[in-house]
Motif scaffolding. Sequence first.
Motif, PDB file in Angstrom:
ATOM      1  N   ALA A 179       3.104  -2.518 -10.187  1.00 35.96           N
ATOM      2  CA  ALA A 179       2.570  -3.243  -9.056  1.00 35.96           C
ATOM      3  C   ALA A 179       4.266  -4.016  -7.887  1.00 35.96           C
ATOM      4  N   ARG A 180       5.206  -4.300  -9.119  1.00 37.92           N
ATOM      5  CA  ARG A 180       6.951  -4.081  -8.461  1.00 37.92           C
ATOM      6  C   ARG A 180       7.521  -3.127  -8.783  1.00 37.92           C
ATOM      7  N   PRO A 181       7.120  -1.929  -8.446  1.00 39.13           N
ATOM      8  CA  PRO A 181       8.183  -1.022  -8.960  1.00 39.13           C
ATOM      9  C   PRO A 181       9.814  -0.833  -8.417  1.00 39.13           C
ATOM     10  N   PRO A 182      10.960  -0.274  -9.073  1.00 44.65           N
ATOM     11  CA  PRO A 182      11.898  -0.488  -8.770  1.00 44.65           C
ATOM     12  C   PRO A 182      12.305   0.763  -6.994  1.00 44.65           C
ATOM     13  N   SER A 183      13.762   0.049  -7.115  1.00 42.31           N
ATOM     14  CA  SER A 183      13.976   1.287  -5.923  1.00 42.31           C
ATOM     15  C   SER A 183      14.661   2.451  -6.820  1.00 42.31           C
ATOM     16  N   ALA A 184      14.261   3.642  -6.002  1.00 40.38           N
ATOM     17  CA  ALA A 184      14.532   4.636  -5.956  1.00 40.38           C
ATOM     18  C   ALA A 184      15.225   5.450  -6.880  1.00 40.38           C
ATOM     19  N   GLU A 185      17.030   4.152  -6.869  1.00 42.11           N
ATOM     20  CA  GLU A 185      18.330   4.298  -7.137  1.00 42.11           C
ATOM     21  C   GLU A 185      18.634   3.337  -8.487  1.00 42.11           C
ATOM     22  N   ASP A 186      17.284   2.355  -8.836  1.00 41.98           N
ATOM     23  CA  ASP A 186      17.451   2.008 -10.213  1.00 41.98           C
ATOM     24  C   ASP A 186      16.549   2.161 -11.262  1.00 41.98           C
ATOM     25  N   LEU A 187      17.106   2.239 -12.123  1.00 45.25           N
ATOM     26  CA  LEU A 187      16.634   2.361 -13.551  1.00 45.25           C
ATOM     27  C   LEU A 187      16.055   1.197 -13.997  1.00 45.25           C
ATOM     28  N   VAL A 212      12.601  -0.890 -39.880  1.00 43.26           N
ATOM     29  CA  VAL A 212      13.950  -1.849 -39.696  1.00 43.26           C
ATOM     30  C   VAL A 212      13.726  -3.372 -40.250  1.00 43.26           C
ATOM     31  N   ARG A 213      14.868  -4.464 -40.169  1.00 42.59           N
ATOM     32  CA  ARG A 213      14.205  -5.740 -40.935  1.00 42.59           C
ATOM     33  C   ARG A 213      14.036  -6.377 -39.740  1.00 42.59           C
ATOM     34  N   TYR A 214      14.741  -6.086 -38.646  1.00 41.11           N
ATOM     35  CA  TYR A 214      14.121  -7.235 -37.918  1.00 41.11           C
ATOM     36  C   TYR A 214      13.846  -6.743 -36.595  1.00 41.11           C
ATOM     37  N   ALA A 215      13.074  -7.188 -35.442  1.00 42.89           N
ATOM     38  CA  ALA A 215      12.445  -6.509 -34.356  1.00 42.89           C
ATOM     39  C   ALA A 215      12.100  -8.022 -33.320  1.00 42.89           C
ATOM     40  N   VAL A 216      12.495  -7.875 -32.047  1.00 44.66           N
ATOM     41  CA  VAL A 216      11.574  -9.316 -32.078  1.00 44.66           C
ATOM     42  C   VAL A 216      12.561  -9.220 -30.486  1.00 44.66           C
ATOM     43  N   ALA A 217      12.275  -9.487 -29.124  1.00 45.01           N
ATOM     44  CA  ALA A 217      12.399  -9.090 -28.254  1.00 45.01           C
ATOM     45  C   ALA A 217      12.910 -10.454 -27.529  1.00 45.01           C
ATOM     46  N   ASP A 218      13.923  -9.855 -26.713  1.00 44.94           N
ATOM     47  CA  ASP A 218      14.456 -10.751 -25.978  1.00 44.94           C
ATOM     48  C   ASP A 218      14.274 -10.941 -24.300  1.00 44.94           C
ATOM     49  N   ILE A 219      12.527 -11.311 -24.135  1.00 44.69           N
ATOM     50  CA  ILE A 219      12.318 -11.503 -22.903  1.00 44.69           C
ATOM     51  C   ILE A 219      12.455 -12.048 -21.445  1.00 44.69           C
ATOM     52  N   THR A 220      14.009 -12.670 -21.845  1.00 49.70           N
ATOM     53  CA  THR A 220      14.100 -13.121 -20.269  1.00 49.70           C
ATOM     54  C   THR A 220      14.304 -12.219 -19.311  1.00 49.70           C
ATOM     55  N   ARG A 221      14.963 -11.088 -18.810  1.00 48.83           N
ATOM     56  CA  ARG A 221      14.174 -10.345 -17.706  1.00 48.83           C
ATOM     57  C   ARG A 221      13.417 -10.049 -17.831  1.00 48.83           C
ATOM     58  N   THR A 222      12.166  -9.438 -18.030  1.00 48.59           N
ATOM     59  CA  THR A 222      11.230  -9.218 -18.389  1.00 48.59           C
ATOM     60  C   THR A 222      10.632  -9.658 -17.771  1.00 48.59           C
ATOM     61  N   ARG A 223      10.697 -11.492 -17.884  1.00 45.79           N
ATOM     62  CA  ARG A 223      10.257 -12.416 -17.423  1.00 45.79           C
ATOM     63  C   ARG A 223      10.418 -12.751 -15.510  1.00 45.79           C
ATOM     64  N   ASP A 224      11.209 -12.375 -15.339  1.00 44.46           N
ATOM     65  CA  ASP A 224      12.556 -12.910 -14.542  1.00 44.46           C
ATOM     66  C   ASP A 224      11.934 -11.033 -13.721  1.00 44.46           C
ATOM     67  N   LEU A 279       9.609  -8.778 -13.451  1.00 48.22           N
ATOM     68  CA  LEU A 279       8.288  -9.014 -14.008  1.00 48.22           C
ATOM     69  C   LEU A 279       6.872 -10.136 -13.367  1.00 48.22           C
ATOM     70  N   LYS A 280       7.989 -11.199 -13.081  1.00 51.41           N
ATOM     71  CA  LYS A 280       7.157 -12.506 -12.968  1.00 51.41           C
ATOM     72  C   LYS A 280       6.085 -12.570 -13.958  1.00 51.41           C
ATOM     73  N   TRP A 281       6.522 -12.469 -15.226  1.00 51.77           N
ATOM     74  CA  TRP A 281       5.637 -12.344 -16.224  1.00 51.77           C
ATOM     75  C   TRP A 281       5.461 -12.988 -17.314  1.00 51.77           C
ATOM     76  N   GLU A 282       4.237 -13.237 -17.803  1.00 49.01           N
ATOM     77  CA  GLU A 282       4.486 -13.891 -19.374  1.00 49.01           C
ATOM     78  C   GLU A 282       3.641 -13.904 -19.817  1.00 49.01           C
ATOM     79  N   PRO A 283       4.369 -13.992 -21.844  1.00 44.97           N
ATOM     80  CA  PRO A 283       2.998 -13.697 -22.273  1.00 44.97           C
ATOM     81  C   PRO A 283       2.678 -14.927 -22.850  1.00 44.97           C
TER      82      PRO A 283
END
Length: 366
Positions: free
Chosen positions: A278-286, A326-338, A340-344
């Motif tokens: 629903a919130r695509p990035p601009s063509a210049e953005d990855l 791997v020993r440890y795999a946990v996400a920092d979701i700060t930017r994803t929240r901001d 995508l306006k998303w919250e698990p």
Amino acid sequence: MANTSAREPVVLVTGGAGFIGTALSGELLQQGLRTIAVDDLIEQVHPGRARPEALPEAIELVQADVASADTWDRLLEEVEPRIVVVLAAETGTAQSLTESTRHTMTNVVGTSRMLDAFVRHEAMPEHVVVTSSRAVYGEGSWRTPDGQVFNPPPRSHTQLERAEWDHRDASGVPATPIPMDAAHTQPSPSSVYGSTKLAQELILRNWASAFSIPLSVLRLQNVYGPGQSPHNPYTGIVTLFHRLASRGQTLDVYEDGDIGRDFVYIDDVVSALAACIARPPSAEDLRVLDVGTGVVTTILDAARTIAGMYGAPDPVVSGKFRDGDVRYAVADITRTRDELKWEPQWTFAAGSSTLSEWLERGGFLG
């Protein structure tokens, strides 16, 4: 070249009959566009190679191999992909060590075949979304007691045999793992699977940049929930633990039990994908974002939670290990929240309970 004016715009989902694709299908139908799932229905995931009952009838299923150029030539003669969601992937970490060609063909060649066909048929999408994996980070970043950040190499077989589970600084002092964030954590896969997913990301990034196609990469943590194949021997550990505990078996927990994971429920993954579409990035953005809960659950804690649901014996920490883990795999979701306006929404206990109910209804327990 195809007659582009005669083609119908569609939402195209590779791996669309899989765990995530089937769960996402309802959200995609709300886009109001014809939706096509391309899936090979491999026996390992789909016994009898049958169409999943949970896949809505409104989703058209094309049973085909994404690594075949013929698949794309036939499909793109008829339709024009407006939105492309790339879910098709071989995902077994351990399996990828012995079947690397299989993983490479689907994850890497399948992606390049698709992109070549988009160019060949002048069928450029408006937005490409790909689900990548936390496996691209490998061991991730760790911090020494004096604050120095380093990226350790994969743990060797010899190291694991010595039960040296955690990473240490140069003087042998244990370090602390840092949550994974695409903006700061350097990718360094420790498995063939992770390497193929990183290669897929890089191919898509270069292609999308050259053709000014908006690209979103979502690096998923450990996804679980109803719909995950209980038949697949390489299915996630949560489903496996449920099936074993329901039979009263003692759960075998590897290493010292303190393997850290971020278990993210399927509904939260679907909502992240829907927000991304629903919130695509601009063509210049990855756009590269991490999808998880941001909460660490050790394998031992997960095993105890699940064993307790069935009255199974207390889990046993065996000291066994698996190469490539791997020993440890946990996400920092700060930017994803901001962004995508998303919250698990789902805790591990709640998601695990719902998964148990689904497994019981399907006759997969006991």
